[in-house]
Design an enzyme around this catalytic site. Structure first.
Site, PDB file in Angstrom:
ATOM      1  N   ASP A 132      12.872  48.234  53.771  1.00 47.92           N
ATOM      2  CA  ASP A 132      14.023  48.151  52.865  1.00 47.92           C
ATOM      3  C   ASP A 132      13.624  48.539  51.443  1.00 47.92           C
ATOM      4  OD1 ASP A 132      16.600  47.655  52.090  1.00 47.92           O
ATOM      5  OD2 ASP A 132      16.330  45.487  51.885  1.00 47.92           O
ATOM      6  N   THR A 173      22.545  49.739  63.997  1.00 47.14           N
ATOM      7  CA  THR A 173      23.892  50.031  64.500  1.00 47.14           C
ATOM      8  C   THR A 173      24.929  49.833  63.384  1.00 47.14           C
ATOM      9  OG1 THR A 173      23.831  47.770  65.391  1.00 47.14           O
ATOM     10  CG2 THR A 173      23.538  49.555  66.968  1.00 47.14           C
ATOM     11  N   GLU A 174      24.538  49.176  62.304  1.00 43.86           N
ATOM     12  CA  GLU A 174      25.449  48.965  61.168  1.00 43.86           C
ATOM     13  C   GLU A 174      25.280  50.051  60.095  1.00 43.86           C
ATOM     14  OE1 GLU A 174      23.668  46.310  62.626  1.00 43.86           O
ATOM     15  OE2 GLU A 174      25.545  45.989  63.716  1.00 43.86           O
ATOM     16  N   ASN A 175      24.194  50.823  60.177  1.00 46.67           N
ATOM     17  CA  ASN A 175      23.971  51.859  59.155  1.00 46.67           C
ATOM     18  C   ASN A 175      25.001  52.990  59.218  1.00 46.67           C
ATOM     19  OD1 ASN A 175      20.329  51.568  59.079  1.00 46.67           O
ATOM     20  ND2 ASN A 175      21.851  50.674  57.717  1.00 46.67           N
ATOM     21  N   TRP A 176      25.788  53.033  60.291  1.00 47.86           N
ATOM     22  CA  TRP A 176      26.854  54.045  60.374  1.00 47.86           C
ATOM     23  C   TRP A 176      27.899  53.808  59.288  1.00 47.86           C
ATOM     24  CZ3 TRP A 176      25.597  58.052  63.222  1.00 47.86           C
ATOM     25  CH2 TRP A 176      24.759  57.868  64.326  1.00 47.86           C
ATOM     26  N   ARG A 198      16.547  38.527  54.446  1.00 42.37           N
ATOM     27  CA  ARG A 198      17.519  38.565  55.539  1.00 42.37           C
ATOM     28  C   ARG A 198      16.858  39.167  56.776  1.00 42.37           C
ATOM     29  NH1 ARG A 198      20.819  40.578  51.419  1.00 42.37           N
ATOM     30  NH2 ARG A 198      20.252  42.717  51.882  1.00 42.37           N
ATOM     31  N   ILE A 199      17.451  38.874  57.945  1.00 40.96           N
ATOM     32  CA  ILE A 199      16.970  39.447  59.213  1.00 40.96           C
ATOM     33  C   ILE A 199      17.749  40.720  59.557  1.00 40.96           C
ATOM     34  CG2 ILE A 199      16.698  38.956  61.702  1.00 40.96           C
ATOM     35  CD1 ILE A 199      14.941  37.196  59.901  1.00 40.96           C
ATOM     36  N   SER A 200      18.994  40.827  59.068  1.00 40.69           N
ATOM     37  CA  SER A 200      19.822  42.025  59.241  1.00 40.69           C
ATOM     38  C   SER A 200      19.909  42.518  60.683  1.00 40.69           C
ATOM     39  CB  SER A 200      19.328  43.154  58.326  1.00 40.69           C
ATOM     40  OG  SER A 200      19.432  42.771  56.982  1.00 40.69           O
TER      41      SER A 200
HETATM   42  C1  FPP Z   1      16.296  51.175  53.942  1.00 41.07           C
HETATM   43  O1  FPP Z   1      16.387  51.474  52.578  1.00 41.07           O
HETATM   44  C2  FPP Z   1      15.684  52.280  54.718  1.00 41.07           C
HETATM   45  C3  FPP Z   1      16.323  53.038  55.646  1.00 41.07           C
HETATM   46  C4  FPP Z   1      17.755  52.870  55.995  1.00 41.07           C
HETATM   47  C5  FPP Z   1      15.635  54.111  56.387  1.00 41.07           C
HETATM   48  C6  FPP Z   1      14.171  53.912  56.579  1.00 41.07           C
HETATM   49  C7  FPP Z   1      13.588  54.887  57.528  1.00 41.07           C
HETATM   50  C8  FPP Z   1      12.413  55.495  57.338  1.00 41.07           C
HETATM   51  C9  FPP Z   1      11.578  55.272  56.131  1.00 41.07           C
HETATM   52  C10 FPP Z   1      11.792  56.402  58.335  1.00 41.07           C
HETATM   53  C11 FPP Z   1      12.676  56.872  59.479  1.00 41.07           C
HETATM   54  C12 FPP Z   1      11.803  57.536  60.395  1.00 41.07           C
HETATM   55  C13 FPP Z   1      11.869  57.640  61.732  1.00 41.07           C
HETATM   56  C14 FPP Z   1      10.660  58.099  62.399  1.00 41.07           C
HETATM   57  C15 FPP Z   1      13.028  57.364  62.597  1.00 41.07           C
HETATM   58  P1  FPP Z   1      17.799  51.324  51.881  1.00 41.07           P
HETATM   59  O2  FPP Z   1      18.489  52.644  51.883  1.00 41.07           O
HETATM   60  O3  FPP Z   1      18.581  50.234  52.555  1.00 41.07           O
HETATM   61  O4  FPP Z   1      17.387  50.908  50.429  1.00 41.07           O
HETATM   62  P2  FPP Z   1      18.237  49.998  49.427  1.00 41.07           P
HETATM   63  O5  FPP Z   1      18.330  48.639  50.053  1.00 41.07           O
HETATM   64  O6  FPP Z   1      17.419  50.021  48.186  1.00 41.07           O
HETATM   65  O7  FPP Z   1      19.568  50.659  49.279  1.00 41.07           O
END
Ligand code: FPP
EC number: 2.5.1.-
Length: 251
Positions: free
Chosen positions: A30, A76-79, A204-206
């Site tokens: 994160d 599954t929530e990142n969509w 959080r566990i998210s």
């Molecule tokens: C969270 O940061 C990070 C992610 C949603 C993506 C992390 C994925 C990678 C580093 C590598 C993916 C690679 C593979 C091999 C599938 P955030 O965007 O939630 O940060 P924020 O909380 O500061 O907004």
């Protein structure tokens, strides 16, 4: 690996770290977006640097002798994120897997995908499957890439699997217990998580590995994912080694 790659191959850390190394570490990567924003950069730049953190952390896990490392790459929530960020994250995941699979293979890592197929880009699934195939015979650290993964979705899918067995007469409802449900999880042979690390200070566990985290030790690290790496992992493992785990019992 190109000669400009800044990631050092795995090496053994101090004995204290190796002794404390848990069987299964899970990581919530994160803070990429905030790391980038703090530098006046677009969020996507944080994700790009996050690739190096991912590789350095896996190298640290290999060096320390961690058996399994689960990385939460896309939930599954990142969509729910903006269409442009989702598009970036899909293309980025596909490219990271494609570019790094060979290097991970050379480190003896076995790559496995954990998550749901629906909605996930076909090209991402193709790369995940190819990486699984390439590394299938490796006996070193297992890297579980959690892509389009949700803890509740996984438990619901396991419940559906059990219900199907009851419906088709292969199982009695009265035989369902924790063991039979666990056998229907996505990576049923993988042991429960010992240590969960979440970067960026959020506590959080998210919806990550809800079933497998039942008795995990939690470490909320106050640095963003792009600043994390093997040294920070080893620090967390050393602290884990000093924890008293009782699993509901007494000492
Ligand atoms: C969270 O940061 C990070 C992610 C949603 C993506 C992390 C994925 C990678 C580093 C590598 C993916 C690679 C593979 C091999 C599938 P955030 O965007 O939630 O940060 P924020 O909380 O500061 O907004």
């Amino acid at each position: 690996m190109s000669f400009t790659d800044p990631i050092a191959p795995p090496f053994r850390p101090a004995e204290e770290v190796c002794r404390a190394a848990p069987q299964h570490v899970a990581v919530i990567m994160d803070g990429n977006g905030r790391w980038a924003n703090a530098r006046g950069l677009p969020r996507t730049e944080g994700h790009k640097v996050g690739e190096l953190s991912l590789m350095d952390t896996v190298a640290g896990a290999v060096g320390a002798g961690v058996g399994y490392i689960s990385m939460y790459a896309f939930s599954t929530e990142n969509w729910r994120r903006s269409p442009s960020e989702v598009r970036f994250l899909m293309g980025y995941s596909r490219d990271v897997i494609r570019h790094r699979a060979q290097q991970l293979n050379e480190w003896g890592v076995r790559i496995r995908w954990v998550g749901r197929e629906p909605r996930l880009w076909k090209s991402v699934i193709r790369e995940l499957r190819a990486a699984e195939q390439l590394t299938a015979a490796n006996t070193g650290t297992q890297l579980l890439l959690c892509v389009n993964y949700g803890g509740r979705a996984e438990i619901a899918d396991a419940a559906r699997g059990l219900a199907l067995e009851v419906e088709t007469g292969r199982r009695k409802a009265s035989s369902i217990n924790e063991k039979s449900l666990a056998r229907h999880l996505y990576a049923a042979d993988v042991p429960d998580v010992d240590l969960l690390i979440r970067t960026s200070g959020e506590q959080r566990i998210s919806n990550f590995l809800l079933w497998q985290l039942a008795y995990a030790e939690l470490d909320f690290v106050d640095i963003p994912w792009p600043d994390f790496g093997r040294e920070a992992l080893w620090k967390s493992i050393t602290a884990f080694g000093r924890r008293q785990r009782r699993f509901g019992g007494t000492n």
